[in-house]
Design a protein around this motif. Structure first.
Motif, PDB file in Angstrom:
ATOM      1  N   ALA A  92      30.357   9.639 -29.673  1.00  0.00           N
ATOM      2  CA  ALA A  92      31.481   9.373 -28.766  1.00  0.00           C
ATOM      3  C   ALA A  92      31.752   7.874 -28.678  1.00  0.00           C
ATOM      4  O   ALA A  92      32.913   7.437 -28.694  1.00  0.00           O
ATOM      5  N   LYS A  93      30.698   7.083 -28.582  1.00  0.00           N
ATOM      6  CA  LYS A  93      30.863   5.633 -28.488  1.00  0.00           C
ATOM      7  C   LYS A  93      31.471   5.064 -29.767  1.00  0.00           C
ATOM      8  O   LYS A  93      32.390   4.244 -29.726  1.00  0.00           O
ATOM      9  N   LEU A  94      30.959   5.503 -30.905  1.00  0.00           N
ATOM     10  CA  LEU A  94      31.480   5.007 -32.177  1.00  0.00           C
ATOM     11  C   LEU A  94      32.942   5.400 -32.379  1.00  0.00           C
ATOM     12  O   LEU A  94      33.752   4.605 -32.849  1.00  0.00           O
ATOM     13  N   LYS A 134      20.026  -6.121 -19.576  1.00  0.00           N
ATOM     14  CA  LYS A 134      20.798  -4.976 -19.098  1.00  0.00           C
ATOM     15  C   LYS A 134      19.893  -3.779 -18.833  1.00  0.00           C
ATOM     16  O   LYS A 134      20.069  -3.058 -17.851  1.00  0.00           O
ATOM     17  N   LEU A 135      18.911  -3.581 -19.702  1.00  0.00           N
ATOM     18  CA  LEU A 135      17.987  -2.467 -19.518  1.00  0.00           C
ATOM     19  C   LEU A 135      17.197  -2.619 -18.222  1.00  0.00           C
ATOM     20  O   LEU A 135      16.992  -1.645 -17.499  1.00  0.00           O
ATOM     21  N   ARG A 136      16.763  -3.850 -17.926  1.00  0.00           N
ATOM     22  CA  ARG A 136      16.028  -4.075 -16.673  1.00  0.00           C
ATOM     23  C   ARG A 136      16.896  -3.728 -15.468  1.00  0.00           C
ATOM     24  O   ARG A 136      16.440  -3.085 -14.518  1.00  0.00           O
ATOM     25  N   PRO A 145      25.243  -2.755 -29.609  1.00  0.00           N
ATOM     26  CA  PRO A 145      23.898  -2.194 -29.451  1.00  0.00           C
ATOM     27  C   PRO A 145      23.814  -1.284 -28.233  1.00  0.00           C
ATOM     28  O   PRO A 145      24.626  -1.388 -27.307  1.00  0.00           O
ATOM     29  N   SER A 146      22.828  -0.416 -28.245  1.00  0.00           N
ATOM     30  CA  SER A 146      22.611   0.448 -27.080  1.00  0.00           C
ATOM     31  C   SER A 146      22.052  -0.385 -25.939  1.00  0.00           C
ATOM     32  O   SER A 146      21.556  -1.510 -26.140  1.00  0.00           O
ATOM     33  N   ASN A 147      22.125   0.166 -24.746  1.00  0.00           N
ATOM     34  CA  ASN A 147      21.581  -0.540 -23.584  1.00  0.00           C
ATOM     35  C   ASN A 147      20.093  -0.835 -23.747  1.00  0.00           C
ATOM     36  O   ASN A 147      19.600  -1.850 -23.245  1.00  0.00           O
TER      37      ASN A 147
END
Length: 205
Positions: free
Chosen positions: A44-46, A61-63, A53-55
């Motif tokens: 879906a994102k593509l 951002k991941l934190r 990049p993913s989160n």
């Protein structure tokens, strides 16, 4: 009136897990039926042009997202724990077997509890067997279905449908052509359903 509330999700998404806990009650309150539509989030994102990049590959951002997840889980009163894998292909496809058994909602709840509630491995056959056992299904038959051509075709159909409707992430909720993306948009969904219900009764309180 069409009382279907379409829920596009991917078991890899913690925010779809969180949204699920509130969405059931929202649907019941307004007399809607949740139609569960598993999709491949990466596709879906593509398809929407999101090639970044993913989160999980962006540490700051991941934190933040981990903190945000825990805040929402506390607000909803549900457990949350990171799973060791994000390979959701088979567990997503398992939904189609559940639909055929008339147990879609039960499957989603059981699977998500093990994955994001308990931090289980969503790609592990043992976890899938546990879900099948809880729901009273023959585990071997269920597992075979997740690798079958029928599930693959239905999954591809879901992905194409979602992309054609402009779905670019999960959770995404739709009522007719109206769309809401994100667990934090559920209040806007509620406002819409309230206004729709009010209009249907001629504005009576």
């Amino acid at each position: 009136m069409d009382n279907t509330l379409v829920f596009y999700f991917d078991f890899m998404s913690p925010f779809a897990y969180l949204a699920h806990h509130r969405l059931t009650a929202i649907a019941e309150r307004f007399g809607y039926v949740v139609q569960y539509k598993p999709i491949d989030l990466r596709q879906a994102k593509l398809a929407a042009g999101n090639t970044g990049p993913s989160n999980r590959e962006i540490p700051p951002k991941l934190r933040y997202l981990a903190t945000d997840m825990n805040r929402w889980a506390a607000a909803y009163g549900v457990p949350i724990a990171f799973p060791p894998s994000f390979d959701s292909d088979r567990i997503n496809k398992g939904l189609f077997y559940a639909v055929d058994q008339g147990q879609a909602a039960n499957y989603v709840s059981a699977a998500w509890h093990r994955v994001w509630g308990l931090g289980g491995d969503m790609s592990d056959e043992g976890l899938l067997r546990e879900v099948a056992s809880e729901l009273g299904w023959p585990a071997d038959e269920f597992l075979a279905s997740t690798n079958g051509t029928d599930a693959r075709q239905r999954y591809e159909d879901n992905n194409r449908e979602a992309q054609s409707k402009g779905v670019f992430g999960v959770p995404t909720m739709m009522v007719g052509e109206q769309m809401w993306w994100g667990n934090d948009r559920l209040n806007f969904l509620v406002e819409y359903l309230e206004s729709t219900a009010k209009a249907a009764t001629g504005g009576a309180k």
